[in-house]
Design a protein around this motif. Sequence first.
Motif, PDB file in Angstrom:
ATOM      1  N   LEU A 181      66.233  93.107  44.411  1.00 21.53           N
ATOM      2  CA  LEU A 181      66.360  92.789  42.990  1.00 21.53           C
ATOM      3  C   LEU A 181      65.568  91.522  42.696  1.00 21.53           C
ATOM      4  N   PHE A 182      64.659  91.604  41.719  1.00 18.10           N
ATOM      5  CA  PHE A 182      63.851  90.467  41.291  1.00 18.10           C
ATOM      6  C   PHE A 182      64.206  90.097  39.860  1.00 18.10           C
ATOM      7  N   ALA A 183      63.908  88.852  39.491  1.00 18.36           N
ATOM      8  CA  ALA A 183      64.168  88.377  38.131  1.00 18.36           C
ATOM      9  C   ALA A 183      62.915  87.749  37.555  1.00 18.36           C
ATOM     10  N   SER A 184      62.713  87.951  36.248  1.00 14.65           N
ATOM     11  CA  SER A 184      61.582  87.385  35.532  1.00 14.65           C
ATOM     12  C   SER A 184      61.958  87.282  34.061  1.00 14.65           C
ATOM     13  N   ARG A 185      60.977  87.046  33.202  1.00 13.25           N
ATOM     14  CA  ARG A 185      61.178  87.049  31.752  1.00 13.25           C
ATOM     15  C   ARG A 185      59.979  87.723  31.096  1.00 13.25           C
ATOM     16  N   LEU A 186      60.245  88.407  29.993  1.00 17.84           N
ATOM     17  CA  LEU A 186      59.183  89.103  29.286  1.00 17.84           C
ATOM     18  C   LEU A 186      58.301  88.119  28.522  1.00 17.84           C
ATOM     19  N   ALA A 187      57.029  88.483  28.400  1.00 17.13           N
ATOM     20  CA  ALA A 187      56.068  87.652  27.658  1.00 17.13           C
ATOM     21  C   ALA A 187      55.026  88.569  27.040  1.00 17.13           C
ATOM     22  N   ARG A 188      54.364  88.099  26.004  1.00 17.95           N
ATOM     23  CA  ARG A 188      53.304  88.885  25.383  1.00 17.95           C
ATOM     24  C   ARG A 188      52.098  88.960  26.310  1.00 17.95           C
ATOM     25  N   LEU A 189      51.526  90.158  26.412  1.00 16.25           N
ATOM     26  CA  LEU A 189      50.386  90.395  27.289  1.00 16.25           C
ATOM     27  C   LEU A 189      49.204  90.904  26.468  1.00 16.25           C
TER      28      LEU A 189
ATOM     29  N   LEU B  19      56.624  97.978  32.219  1.00 20.25           N
ATOM     30  CA  LEU B  19      56.513  96.531  32.022  1.00 20.25           C
ATOM     31  C   LEU B  19      55.685  96.206  30.783  1.00 20.25           C
ATOM     32  N   LEU B  20      54.561  96.903  30.615  1.00 20.88           N
ATOM     33  CA  LEU B  20      53.713  96.671  29.448  1.00 20.88           C
ATOM     34  C   LEU B  20      54.464  97.015  28.158  1.00 20.88           C
ATOM     35  N   TRP B  21      55.193  98.119  28.175  1.00 16.13           N
ATOM     36  CA  TRP B  21      55.938  98.537  26.981  1.00 16.13           C
ATOM     37  C   TRP B  21      57.012  97.510  26.639  1.00 16.13           C
ATOM     38  N   LEU B  22      57.761  97.060  27.639  1.00 16.31           N
ATOM     39  CA  LEU B  22      58.825  96.089  27.396  1.00 16.31           C
ATOM     40  C   LEU B  22      58.261  94.779  26.864  1.00 16.31           C
ATOM     41  N   CYS B  23      57.150  94.325  27.434  1.00 11.48           N
ATOM     42  CA  CYS B  23      56.543  93.070  26.971  1.00 11.48           C
ATOM     43  C   CYS B  23      56.002  93.201  25.549  1.00 11.48           C
ATOM     44  N   ALA B  24      55.539  94.398  25.184  1.00 10.25           N
ATOM     45  CA  ALA B  24      54.978  94.604  23.854  1.00 10.25           C
ATOM     46  C   ALA B  24      56.047  94.787  22.789  1.00 10.25           C
ATOM     47  N   ARG B  25      57.217  95.320  23.174  1.00  7.07           N
ATOM     48  CA  ARG B  25      58.190  95.734  22.168  1.00  7.07           C
ATOM     49  C   ARG B  25      59.445  94.858  22.085  1.00  7.07           C
ATOM     50  N   LEU B  26      59.747  94.102  23.134  1.00  5.67           N
ATOM     51  CA  LEU B  26      60.952  93.280  23.151  1.00  5.67           C
ATOM     52  C   LEU B  26      60.612  91.814  22.940  1.00  5.67           C
ATOM     53  N   PRO B  27      61.570  91.007  22.495  1.00 10.51           N
ATOM     54  CA  PRO B  27      61.289  89.591  22.222  1.00 10.51           C
ATOM     55  C   PRO B  27      60.802  88.834  23.457  1.00 10.51           C
ATOM     56  N   THR B  28      59.839  87.949  23.250  1.00 15.61           N
ATOM     57  CA  THR B  28      59.350  87.091  24.324  1.00 15.61           C
ATOM     58  C   THR B  28      60.498  86.244  24.875  1.00 15.61           C
ATOM     59  N   GLY B  29      60.523  86.119  26.196  1.00 16.43           N
ATOM     60  CA  GLY B  29      61.558  85.331  26.839  1.00 16.43           C
ATOM     61  C   GLY B  29      62.791  86.110  27.231  1.00 16.43           C
ATOM     62  N   THR B  30      62.865  87.390  26.868  1.00 16.12           N
ATOM     63  CA  THR B  30      64.024  88.203  27.250  1.00 16.12           C
ATOM     64  C   THR B  30      64.140  88.262  28.769  1.00 16.12           C
TER      65      THR B  30
ATOM     66  N   PHE C 297      59.536 106.634  22.757  1.00 16.22           N
ATOM     67  CA  PHE C 297      58.724 107.237  21.710  1.00 16.22           C
ATOM     68  C   PHE C 297      59.307 106.996  20.319  1.00 16.22           C
ATOM     69  N   GLU C 298      60.384 106.209  20.249  1.00 13.17           N
ATOM     70  CA  GLU C 298      60.993 105.875  18.966  1.00 13.17           C
ATOM     71  C   GLU C 298      60.273 104.689  18.343  1.00 13.17           C
ATOM     72  N   ALA C 299      60.381 104.606  17.022  1.00 15.82           N
ATOM     73  CA  ALA C 299      59.734 103.503  16.309  1.00 15.82           C
ATOM     74  C   ALA C 299      60.526 102.205  16.419  1.00 15.82           C
ATOM     75  N   ALA C 300      61.865 102.304  16.546  1.00 14.80           N
ATOM     76  CA  ALA C 300      62.706 101.110  16.564  1.00 14.80           C
ATOM     77  C   ALA C 300      62.509 100.319  17.857  1.00 14.80           C
ATOM     78  N   ASP C 301      62.548  98.986  17.731  1.00 15.52           N
ATOM     79  CA  ASP C 301      62.430  98.096  18.886  1.00 15.52           C
ATOM     80  C   ASP C 301      63.796  97.498  19.192  1.00 15.52           C
ATOM     81  N   PRO C 302      64.347  97.737  20.379  1.00 13.07           N
ATOM     82  CA  PRO C 302      65.630  97.131  20.725  1.00 13.07           C
ATOM     83  C   PRO C 302      65.477  95.627  20.947  1.00 13.07           C
ATOM     84  N   ALA C 303      66.583  94.909  20.844  1.00 10.02           N
ATOM     85  CA  ALA C 303      66.563  93.459  21.084  1.00 10.02           C
ATOM     86  C   ALA C 303      67.777  93.073  21.918  1.00 10.02           C
ATOM     87  N   PRO C 304      67.826  93.512  23.164  1.00 10.47           N
ATOM     88  CA  PRO C 304      68.989  93.253  24.015  1.00 10.47           C
ATOM     89  C   PRO C 304      68.961  91.831  24.573  1.00 10.47           C
ATOM     90  N   PRO C 305      70.110  91.349  25.088  1.00 14.39           N
ATOM     91  CA  PRO C 305      70.122  90.027  25.722  1.00 14.39           C
ATOM     92  C   PRO C 305      69.406  90.004  27.067  1.00 14.39           C
TER      93      PRO C 305
END
Length: 329
Positions: A134-142, A86-97, A61-69
């Motif tokens: 445990l699964f692995a993927s990358r974030l993308a804009r949706l 998943l939707l929140w992470l894809c919307a708020r974090l850099p694509t490809g994270t 609920f914070e305004a700041a967007d984290p940018a973790p590796p």
Amino acid sequence: MSAETPVCQLLERQDADYRGWLWVAPPRDRWLEGGEGELLAADRAVLDAWSARGRPTHTPFEAADPAPPGVVLFWPKAHALGEWWLLWLCARLPTGTPLQVVGENQGGIKRVLKVLAALGLGCRKVDSARRCTLFASRLARLDIAPDAAWTAFEAEGLTLASHPGVFGHGKLDDGTRLLLERLPEVLPSEGEALDMGCGDGILAAWLARRGLDITAVDVNGFAVEATRRTLAANGLSGEARHGDVFAGLEGRRFDAIVSNPPFHQERAIDYGPAGRLIREAPAHLRPGGQLVLVANAFLPYPALLEQAFGGFEILADDRRFRVYRAVAR
């Protein structure tokens, strides 16, 4: 310190460099709390545990967007809530994270394959052990915005905001309905009332409409936000607090405490929060103030009420649920 929970034990054996990663909605685990990275969660108890160790924490609920590796999402029991994360992470974090998703097999983690595919995100299995995967993927804009998960429904003449993962999502719980049937005969129409475990805000809104000054508390940040939205939707006022039972309410006393307390933590039965509510309620009630709660009939609350208040009465019992009332001396 070794990991305590099965999901963290699976992560502990990975050779990935998790330094600086964002841990999303994890369980309580001292290995994780004492490690690397930052926390993103809505559970007040988890947030407080990390903060107590000086670890960085965030809420959605914070305004700041984290940018973790990278990000590790702990898949919740409520699959719709997992999809929201998943939707929140894809919307708020850099694509490809880099994204890892971990969960217990019994909790439906294998469904993540279909969820990620439906969102157009690739996925591969990394590891499985301790009945976890445990699964692995990358974030993308949706194309789907996280706010689309918020819905509304009508109950008891009120408009209720609803979100995945909030108790009673999209419907009025039968236990809450039984409680509401009995409240008019025991509660005053003025004074201060506390809604403990406020969920979607049905009790807080009902009490505020009756004329009481309302404080609503929930350990789940989504529930607190839902209650705020519910009060606003009905033109009612009240304070909604993100807290763990009575934490932050030291010294405050009420004329009534009303609750449909939870007894599950994910899939496990957990009487801890309800036990604390009952044991500590007398210290937060004015003389003559009352605790009114509803619970599944099989739960061992009579002994707790007797010990805390010296007596109680059963206002209703439909064999599934009981409504209890205890008065502070």
